[in-house]
Motif scaffolding. Structure first.
Motif, short mmCIF file in Angstrom:
data_model
loop_
_atom_site.label_atom_id
_atom_site.label_comp_id
_atom_site.label_asym_id
_atom_site.label_seq_id
_atom_site.Cartn_x
_atom_site.Cartn_y
_atom_site.Cartn_z
N GLY A 54 0.78 -1.10 0.07
CA GLY A 54 0.07 0.17 -0.05
C GLY A 54 0.76 1.30 0.04
O GLY A 54 0.45 2.18 0.71
N LEU A 55 1.95 1.17 -0.69
CA LEU A 55 2.89 2.43 -0.61
C LEU A 55 2.71 3.54 -1.80
O LEU A 55 3.05 4.58 -1.65
N ARG A 56 1.83 3.23 -2.94
CA ARG A 56 1.89 4.25 -3.89
C ARG A 56 1.07 5.20 -3.67
O ARG A 56 1.59 6.28 -4.32
N LYS A 57 0.22 5.32 -2.47
CA LYS A 57 -0.40 6.76 -2.15
C LYS A 57 0.62 7.69 -1.64
O LYS A 57 0.30 8.80 -1.63
N HIS A 58 1.92 7.20 -1.22
CA HIS A 58 2.82 8.20 -0.61
C HIS A 58 3.61 8.84 -1.75
O HIS A 58 4.49 9.51 -1.60
N VAL A 59 3.63 8.33 -2.99
CA VAL A 59 4.56 8.69 -4.06
C VAL A 59 3.87 9.77 -4.87
O VAL A 59 2.86 9.74 -5.45
N VAL A 60 4.76 10.80 -5.24
CA VAL A 60 4.62 11.85 -6.00
C VAL A 60 5.24 11.58 -7.40
O VAL A 60 6.44 11.72 -7.30
N PHE A 61 4.88 11.16 -8.69
CA PHE A 61 5.45 10.82 -9.63
C PHE A 61 5.76 12.03 -10.68
O PHE A 61 4.92 13.19 -10.66
N ASP A 62 6.57 11.84 -11.67
CA ASP A 62 7.06 12.84 -12.41
C ASP A 62 7.46 13.81 -11.70
O ASP A 62 7.38 15.02 -12.26
N THR A 63 8.07 14.07 -10.60
CA THR A 63 8.56 15.33 -9.93
C THR A 63 9.96 14.90 -9.21
O THR A 63 10.24 13.78 -8.81
N GLU A 64 10.86 15.67 -9.74
CA GLU A 64 12.06 15.64 -9.46
C GLU A 64 12.61 16.86 -8.52
O GLU A 64 12.29 17.94 -8.47
N VAL A 65 13.50 16.23 -7.41
CA VAL A 65 14.12 16.92 -6.37
C VAL A 65 15.40 17.94 -6.93
O VAL A 65 16.24 17.15 -7.28
N THR A 66 15.27 18.91 -6.89
CA THR A 66 16.42 19.89 -7.33
C THR A 66 17.31 20.73 -6.42
O THR A 66 18.38 20.63 -6.87
#
Length: 660
Positions: free
Chosen positions: A248-260
């Motif tokens: 049940g981890l997908r809800k924690h992920v922000v995709f297409d987002t890069e930390v700069t």
């Protein structure tokens, strides 16, 4: 594969997302079972049968595997002799019939004494410390180590606290899983559209593991129904996706987002995290950051003169362009590492011409089953004998912990440059004979294909003969002259020869020593991590850097294994330290921790001294294990146990600065 519902509250469940309460009952006859026993790994089978039946008498002293040191390939059945194998099969067959006749389909939890007996047998008398470590991998143990024994709600005292996880490859998944178990609020940022890291990115033809599949798994996700002996890339990506869904981890992920960018605010005691998505920057604050960006992520493409002039297609192995049709094309592959070793046999029969540009040939360990499916007997046992697959995995884990480590330690006074010790020379001679047999029709090329560096100095690949077969095709060739420059139509080498190409493939590895690039990381003094390191990355246990509080680098400097060990174990140890540091931060009501300079220097000094005595640390060896300063910044030269103790027996008051 059907993905079941998420396992629910992880702290209330067995610490394994692949745990099964029920296995298939055995309905086959005696002759079938006899065949299965004949094909099974005997040490794994004996402990599995003893565990499920509760009959420990089958673990006879004469049947204990000795696990002799592995020079090239492990001894079958842990080194049992022929007579012992025959006895073990008779004992195992009787026990397997009992599993069938008594319909034993449920794993039986072990008590502490039973756990010790089984591990003592399987490891031929491992130390108490090693036995404790192995319970990190054993679901059946009364206390499996690894999972946090605390929860955020218990220790936070109402404090707001958030963690940022950067990356959702293998390290990131481990971080998310353990944080979720503790109930710590977190957000994971993934620059790609989905999880998997290198296995999402590397889709080149032939991509697969170069370690046996069962070894490539987490302690908390011990899959046993692997289809391939050495899993294909898409199978590992499927594994990553499954874990995220099951836990049940997908809800924690922000995709297409890069930390700069990351900036530590000393007054507030938190990190300012800048992310970019769709061209828009967003600023958020987190109390701790777990970097799981990995080492093998940013492609290394050498700046050859004229590279931009080439009019054909160019691609790096980790950025494969599936829109390029290789059929009938003249193709160059630059490099002879792991990705080239897999790509070349996969494409050789599709192309009109194949040229491999080689700086040095690879050492390869014989693995005739490299492209094979998982043996049918192994698959059957995993389905019908409760927990057999996990015992099989644990046996492999134990053997890999030592692996071929003894073969790469340099002998004092050894003067040959092609080896580092008598046993290393023996390995060289054995592998050279294997290569010689594969190239018997082209003896004039032996000087080209036999590596000139010591075995173990670079990653050793798995060999079932396809590399040699591909390079001996009439339309294939090896070029050892260095690349001078590119032209519109091809490559000119240092010897003046011109090679015409339609497609150029870079199997040139990654910028592995540039940890956390291209993220700008500013610590407590305002200095960036890049400025602090000056190209020579150093971190305590590869995780913590002085002046960068609550920044935890998973698989950071000096955390790779070469000839022994499990990368998943290293990932989990790093994550478990980070989670415990967060626990201490909450428990003490402080802002956080960063390692003291003295503790960093102590461990780095030990690592550097050991690496200098290993094959990969020899002055004549060039590889990506060394940074631009010539220091080995990638490899952990010690054992599992030493890394376990370093990351789990921590004195925060002595070795870390507390930020109040």
């Amino acid at each position: 594969m059907t993905i079941p519902e998420a396992i629910g509250t992880l702290t209330d469940a067995v610490d394994d997302v692949y745990w099964r309460d029920e296995y298939q009952p055995i309905t086959e006859g005696d002759a079938f079972l006899q065949r299965i026993v004949h094909e099974a790994d005997l040490p794994s089978l004996l402990v599995a049968l003893a565990a499920v039946t509760g009959d420990f008498q089958i673990l006879r002293p004469g049947l204990r595997p000795s696990f002799p040191p592995t020079d090239v390939v492990p001894a079958p059945h842990g080194g049992l002799g022929v007579e012992a194998q025959a006895e073990a099969r008779d004992v195992a067959l009787t026990a397997l019939k009992r599993v069938r006749d008594d319909r034993l389909t449920t794993p039986r939890r072990l008590d502490a004494a039973e756990t010790r007996i089984l591990l003592d047998f399987l490891t031929n008398g491992a130390s108490d410390a090693d036995t404790e470590l192995l319970t990190h991998e054993l679901d059946l143990a009364p206390k499996k180590l690894g999972a946090p024994d605390w929860t955020f709600e218990e220790v936070s005292q109402g404090r707001e606290f958030k963690v940022a996880v950067i990356g959702t490859g293998m390290s990131g998944i481990a971080a998310m899983y353990r944080l979720s178990q503790a109930g710590v609020p977190f957000t994971a940022f993934e620059k790609n559209p989905d999880v998997g890291g290198v296995w999402w990115a590397n889709t080149y033809p032939g991509a697969r593991l170069d370690t046996p599949t069962f070894a490539y798994s987490y302690s908390f996700a011990q899959r046993a129904d692997w289809p391939s002996a050495y899993a294909r890339g898409e199978e590992i990506e499927e594994y990553a996706l499954e874990i995220v869904e099951r836990a049940g981890l997908r809800k924690h992920v922000v995709f297409d987002t890069e930390v700069t960018a990351l900036t530590w605010d000393e007054e507030r005691g938190d990190w300012e995290v800048v992310t970019r998505s769709g061209g828009t920057d967003t600023v958020q604050r987190f109390n701790a950051v777990i970097s799981a960006v990995g080492q093998l992520e940013r492609p290394n493409i050498p700046e050859y003169p004229g590279r931009g002039d080439f009019r054909g297609a160019q691609m790096h192995s980790a950025r494969w362009d599936h829109g390029v049709d290789l059929a009938g094309k003249r193709v160059a592959v630059i490099g002879t590492g792991a990705s080239a070793y897999q790509i070349v046999p996969a494409i050789v029969d599709r192309v009109a011409q194949l040229t491999v540009f080689q700086r040095s040939g690879p050492w390869m360990v014989p693995a005739p089953n490299y492209h094979d499916a998982t043996p049918s007997a192994l698959s059957w046992l995993c389905e019908h004998v409760p927990y057999y697959g996990q015992w099989f995995r644990l046996s492999g884990f134990f053997q890999s912990a030592t692996g071929r480590a003894h073969t790469v330690i340099a002998a004092a006074g050894w003067e040959r440059e092609d080896s580092v010790s008598p046993v290393n020379l023996k390995v060289r001679q054995i592998l050279t004979e294997v290569i010689g047999a594969q190239w018997k029709d082209h003896p004039e090329l032996l000087a080209t294909v036999v590596p000139n560096y010591p075995p173990g100095a670079k990653r050793m690949l798995r060999d079932n003969g396809v590399w040699a077969q591909a390079l001996q095709r009439p339309h294939a060739q090896i070029v050892t002259s260095g690349i001078d420059h590119f032209t519109e139509n091809g490559i000119t080498t240092a010897d003046g020869d011109f090679h015409e190409f339609d497609v150029i493939i870079y199997a040139t590895g990654f910028l592995a020593s540039d940890f956390l690039d291209p993220i700008e990381v500013r610590g407590a003094t305002g200095q960036t991590l890049k400025e602090h390191w000056q190209g020579d990355a150093r971190a305590w246990a590869g995780i913590s850097v002085p002046g960068y509080p609550n920044l935890f680098i998973v698989m950071g400097p000096n955390t790779n294994y070469v000839v022994h060990g499990s990368q998943h174990f290293m990932m989990e140890c790093g994550v478990e330290f980070a989670v415990e540091a967060i626990h201490q931060t909450l428990l003490r009501g402080v802002k956080g921790f960063d390692v003291r300079q003295s503790a960093l220097e102590d461990i780095v000094g030990k690592v550097d001294a050991a690496n200098a005595t290993r094959a990969w640390g020899r002055p004549q060896v060039r590889s990506w294990y060394k940074n631009r300063h010539g220091r080995v910044s990638q490899i952990w030269p010690f054992s599992h146990l030493e890394y376990w103790r370093l990351t789990h027996e921590v004195d925060f008051d002595r070795d870390f600065t507390v930020r109040h």
